[in-house]
Design a protein around this motif. Structure first.
Motif, PDB file in Angstrom:
ATOM      1  N   PHE A  72       0.832  -1.297  -0.018  1.00 32.17           N
ATOM      2  CA  PHE A  72       0.045  -0.044   0.021  1.00 32.17           C
ATOM      3  C   PHE A  72       0.931   1.186  -0.059  1.00 32.17           C
ATOM      4  O   PHE A  72       0.630   2.186  -0.665  1.00 32.17           O
ATOM      5  N   ALA A  73       1.777   1.183   0.876  1.00 33.15           N
ATOM      6  CA  ALA A  73       2.831   2.461   1.004  1.00 33.15           C
ATOM      7  C   ALA A  73       3.336   2.807  -0.480  1.00 33.15           C
ATOM      8  O   ALA A  73       3.506   3.889  -0.622  1.00 33.15           O
ATOM      9  N   ASN A  74       3.863   1.750  -1.151  1.00 39.35           N
ATOM     10  CA  ASN A  74       4.577   1.953  -2.395  1.00 39.35           C
ATOM     11  C   ASN A  74       3.758   2.379  -3.443  1.00 39.35           C
ATOM     12  O   ASN A  74       3.876   3.324  -4.238  1.00 39.35           O
ATOM     13  N   TYR A  79       1.430   7.298  -6.757  1.00 36.57           N
ATOM     14  CA  TYR A  79       0.456   8.173  -6.682  1.00 36.57           C
ATOM     15  C   TYR A  79       0.856   9.598  -6.333  1.00 36.57           C
ATOM     16  O   TYR A  79       0.650  10.514  -6.802  1.00 36.57           O
ATOM     17  N   LEU A  80       1.846   9.873  -5.190  1.00 33.01           N
ATOM     18  CA  LEU A  80       2.528  10.797  -4.776  1.00 33.01           C
ATOM     19  C   LEU A  80       3.111  11.607  -6.003  1.00 33.01           C
ATOM     20  O   LEU A  80       3.154  12.652  -6.063  1.00 33.01           O
ATOM     21  N   GLN A  81       3.988  10.818  -6.431  1.00 30.80           N
ATOM     22  CA  GLN A  81       5.106  11.038  -7.585  1.00 30.80           C
ATOM     23  C   GLN A  81       4.167  11.572  -8.652  1.00 30.80           C
ATOM     24  O   GLN A  81       4.477  12.545  -9.575  1.00 30.80           O
ATOM     25  N   ALA A  82       2.881  11.148  -8.930  1.00 30.86           N
ATOM     26  CA  ALA A  82       2.203  11.484  -9.913  1.00 30.86           C
ATOM     27  C   ALA A  82       1.363  12.793  -9.842  1.00 30.86           C
ATOM     28  O   ALA A  82       0.190  12.918 -10.411  1.00 30.86           O
ATOM     29  N   GLU A  86      -4.569  12.730  -3.155  1.00 27.33           N
ATOM     30  CA  GLU A  86      -5.860  11.997  -2.630  1.00 27.33           C
ATOM     31  C   GLU A  86      -5.788  10.826  -2.506  1.00 27.33           C
ATOM     32  O   GLU A  86      -5.870   9.960  -1.475  1.00 27.33           O
ATOM     33  N   LYS A  87      -5.188   9.918  -3.818  1.00 31.10           N
ATOM     34  CA  LYS A  87      -5.073   8.519  -3.743  1.00 31.10           C
ATOM     35  C   LYS A  87      -3.741   8.029  -2.860  1.00 31.10           C
ATOM     36  O   LYS A  87      -3.581   7.027  -2.140  1.00 31.10           O
ATOM     37  N   ALA A  88      -2.731   9.102  -3.118  1.00 29.24           N
ATOM     38  CA  ALA A  88      -1.466   8.517  -1.954  1.00 29.24           C
ATOM     39  C   ALA A  88      -1.927   8.801  -0.524  1.00 29.24           C
ATOM     40  O   ALA A  88      -1.480   7.532  -0.010  1.00 29.24           O
TER      41      ALA A  88
END
Length: 117
Positions: A72-74, A79-82, A86-88
């Protein structure tokens, strides 16, 4: 002859007992896709890595297994990099809920996401 039958039965029970042990997690192609991404980072290997993580989550849920630690963290980090905060945060919270021992780390990541906006 009397001793052969119990020995054969005992050996059969031991052999089948070892074969039925199930895994606690379903890692799918985690190692292979992660290695491919690290070896040659590009859009294709990154998408394969993301797809692998999503498949691990889906397969684990369908097999009624716990999602392996860090998956989940990966996915949240991807998503954070993208720039999908919200999804991150959603996946960071899933990691925290599944593995409470990761709570402080996930809370720190969530705070950083919220500060960045």
């Amino acid at each position: 002859m009397k001793f052969k039958v119990p020995v054969i039965v005992l050996f059969t029970m031991l052999a089948t007992g070892c074969a039925t042990k199930s895994s606690m997690y379903n890692y799918g192609d985690y190692s292979e896709s992660f290695y491919a991404m690290k070896k040659e980072t590009n859009a294709d290997t990154s998408m394969e890595w993301k797809s692998t993580l999503e498949n691990i989550i889906a397969d684990s849920k369908s097999d009624k297994l716990r999602v392996p630690p860090g998956v989940f963290a990966n996915l949240g980090y991807i998503y954070l990099q993208a720039n999908n905060s919200e999804k991150a945060v959603f996946f960071f919270q899933e990691e925290k809920a599944t593995y409470p021992e990761s709570g402080k780390f996930m809370d720190n990541l969530i705070k950083k996401v919220e500060v960045q906006g």
